[in-house]
Design an enzyme around this catalytic site. Structure first.
Site, short mmCIF file in Angstrom:
data_model
loop_
_atom_site.label_atom_id
_atom_site.label_comp_id
_atom_site.label_asym_id
_atom_site.label_seq_id
_atom_site.Cartn_x
_atom_site.Cartn_y
_atom_site.Cartn_z
N TRP A 232 0.86 -1.19 0.00
CA TRP A 232 0.00 0.00 0.00
C TRP A 232 0.90 1.24 0.00
CZ3 TRP A 232 -1.93 2.69 4.90
CH2 TRP A 232 -2.87 3.68 4.58
N ASP B 154 -0.58 -5.59 9.46
CA ASP B 154 -1.54 -4.57 9.05
C ASP B 154 -2.80 -5.31 8.62
OD1 ASP B 154 -3.03 -2.57 8.03
OD2 ASP B 154 -1.64 -1.97 6.45
N LYS C 161 -13.11 -1.03 6.03
CA LYS C 161 -13.69 -1.86 4.96
C LYS C 161 -14.67 -2.89 5.50
CE LYS C 161 -10.08 -0.02 3.07
NZ LYS C 161 -9.49 0.34 1.83
N1 PGU Z 1 -3.56 -0.68 5.30
C1 PGU Z 1 -3.84 -1.11 4.06
C2 PGU Z 1 -3.16 -2.32 3.54
C3 PGU Z 1 -4.80 -0.42 3.30
O1 PGU Z 1 -5.08 -0.86 2.07
C4 PGU Z 1 -5.43 0.72 3.83
C5 PGU Z 1 -6.44 1.50 3.05
C6 PGU Z 1 -5.10 1.10 5.13
C7 PGU Z 1 -4.16 0.37 5.85
C8 PGU Z 1 -5.68 2.27 5.83
O2 PGU Z 1 -7.02 2.29 5.95
P1 PGU Z 1 -7.79 3.25 6.93
O3 PGU Z 1 -8.82 3.90 6.10
O4 PGU Z 1 -6.81 4.23 7.50
O5 PGU Z 1 -8.32 2.35 7.97
N2 PGU Z 1 -6.28 1.51 1.66
C9 PGU Z 1 -7.34 1.84 0.75
C10 PGU Z 1 -8.04 3.14 1.07
C11 PGU Z 1 -7.54 4.37 0.45
C12 PGU Z 1 -6.25 4.85 1.04
O6 PGU Z 1 -5.24 4.79 0.35
O7 PGU Z 1 -6.28 5.24 2.23
C13 PGU Z 1 -6.81 1.73 -0.68
O8 PGU Z 1 -7.59 1.99 -1.59
O9 PGU Z 1 -5.68 1.31 -0.86
#
Ligand code: PGU
Length: 451
Positions: free
Chosen positions: A180, A261, A297
């Site tokens: 990510w 994570d 999510k």
């Molecule tokens: N860890 C991972 C692996 C993630 O994909 C995401 C969110 C988070 C943590 C953090 O999520 P929180 O909203 O802080 O609980 N990834 C999504 C959402 C968009 C972003 O980049 O924040 C995504 O689309 O990759």
């Protein structure tokens, strides 16, 4: 640390304060107009701003996709950038069980809006640890787990990173390649040095298990290793349970510290306990680890920013001291976390009936995503799109890592108004039966034009 002030900065600041002051007075009366104009004239142009040197930052690689999508007037536009669940109708979803919990909270007149303790809502913390580690987890029973409520997954990772930078002897964290996009930024700003380990093999579109073992094997003893608990983002590729076991053995033998994570518990298999297995394997061996949990999510609580950081320690005494230090990290960061989202989660997790309702809704989301995988795969087959697209079905979680390159993605956005991250990741959760033909057409055109 010594702070140096430039006297001209101070003067500029004073003048701008004065100008702001006058702005307020001019709203009340026009008497000061002449004076106001003469003082503010120096501030009108960009060049005289105290921020004139600030350069325009690029949009965020993920959330910026939504900005671009919002600016597109096309009626056929499709946002497959951000990992956010949509219904078959393409609408964001508030789970029924969440609405029920919120109604209960609103109806309860005894509820107040007082500050939470620095560590957050105690019941939420307890239930969150239980959700991941399991109801019969010895670590929980022995009070070896400390959990603090943080601002969703991101905030939990950041707090964990800052705690490690202050109190852990090895300040290097290994993150998967790719991962990510926010991970490297979170951890380097937390004060850790970020390195990568091999994870994904573009040739097989699967796990580079050998590369992973080699890289972790040559990491310095004690290094922190970030592991996606399940449904790896962006690749949709997870180790098998047997591979997890090998990773665990290697990490424990080298005293590497796992930092999980968990942003997608329930989204990989549709089952919360199944998705928790890898983490539980690491906790069952009695070793220590960190865990960042997000409810964005799996409960659809994206904007409520609800999550938790847990640290599993060797003894209850260590856990207690660790918690006292976590409070010193979060207190000057956000003082104490927000009450609403955590109350929704606690309401659902404490009630058997609501918990069951949640698992049914969660499974339905996961299943709809899986059905989108099959439909997209079939649509590409029907079009005779060149290439092997079986990874669309094999990968798990919210995303497909398509293998489309930057140019192909740019083409799809320009010609088909389909928005996705430039690494070729598409959010399967943003698709519906109605939009799949459009996506398949775009993918077919992108692939065939560059053959
Ligand atoms: N860890 C991972 C692996 C993630 O994909 C995401 C969110 C988070 C943590 C953090 O999520 P929180 O909203 O802080 O609980 N990834 C999504 C959402 C968009 C972003 O980049 O924040 C995504 O689309 O990759």
């Amino acid at each position: 640390m010594e702070h140096k002030f430039d006297i001209s900065d101070v003067t500029n600041r004073r003048l701008s304060t004065l100008a702001r002051h006058l702005e307020v007075s001019t709203m009340e009366s026009s008497v000061n107009e002449g004076l106001y104009a003469s003082i503010t004239s120096g501030f009108d142009g960009n060049s005289n701003s105290v921020f004139a040197h600030v350069v325009k930052a690029p949009e965020d690689p993920i959330l910026g996709v939504t900005v671009a999508y919002n600016n597109d007037p096309s009626p056929v536009k499709l946002n497959l950038g951000v990992g956010a669940y949509r219904t078959e109708e393409g609408k964001p979803l508030v789970l029924n069980v969440v609405r029920r919990a919120e109604q209960q909270l609103v109806n309860d007149r005894s509820r107040v809006k007082e500050y939470l303790p620095i560590t957050g809502l105690a019941e939420f913390n307890k239930l969150s640890a239980k959700l991941m580690f399991g109801a019969d987890s010895p670590a929980i029973k022995e009070n070896r787990v400390t959990t603090v409520q943080c601002l969703s997954g991101t905030g939990s990772l950041r707090v964990g990173g800052e705690f490690l930078a202050r109190h852990y002897h090895e300040r290097t964290i290994y993150i998967p390649q790719p991962t990510w996009g926010n991970h490297p930024k979170i951890f380097s700003l937390a004060g850790l040095s970020v390195k990568t380990y091999r994870y994904y093999d573009p040739a097989t579109r699967g796990l580079n298990f050998q590369g992973l073992l080699e890289d972790l094997g040559s990491a310095p003893s004690g290094a922190v290793v970030l592991l996606h608990a399940c449904a790896h983002n962006p690749t949709g590729v997870d180790p098998t349970i047997q591979q997890w076991e090998k990773i665990r053995q290697l990490m424990r033998s080298k005293r590497l510290l796992p930092f999980f994570d968990s942003a997608y518990q329930g989204f990989a298999s549709g089952n919360l306990d199944t998705d928790a297995k890898p983490v539980r394997m690491f906790v069952a061996d009695g070793g220590e680890c960190l865990l960042a949990q997000s409810y964005a999510k799996n409960m659809g609580l994206y904007g409520e920013r609800v999550g938790a950081l847990s640290i599993v320690c060797n003894t209850a005494d260590v856990a207690n001291r660790v918690e006292s230090q976590l409070k010193l990290v979060t207190r000057p960061m956000f003082s104490n976390p927000p009450i609403h989202g955590a109350s929704i989660v606690a309401t659902i997790l404490r009630d058997r009936n609501m918990y069951d309702e949640w698992t049914v809704e969660l499974k339905a989301m996961a299943e709809r995503i899986i059905s989108m995988r099959q439909k997209l795969f079939d649509a590409l087959q029907t079009r005779g799109t060149p290439g092997d697209w079986s990874h669309i079905i094999k990968q798990i979680g919210m995303f497909t890592f398509t293998g489309l390159n930057k140019e192909q993605v740019a083409f799809m956005t320009k010609e088909y108004h389909i928005y996705m991250t430039s690494d070729g990741r598409i959010s399967m959760a943003g698709l519906s039966s109605k939009t799949i033909p459009h996506l398949a057409d775009a993918m077919h055109a992108a692939v065939t034009r560059t053959l």
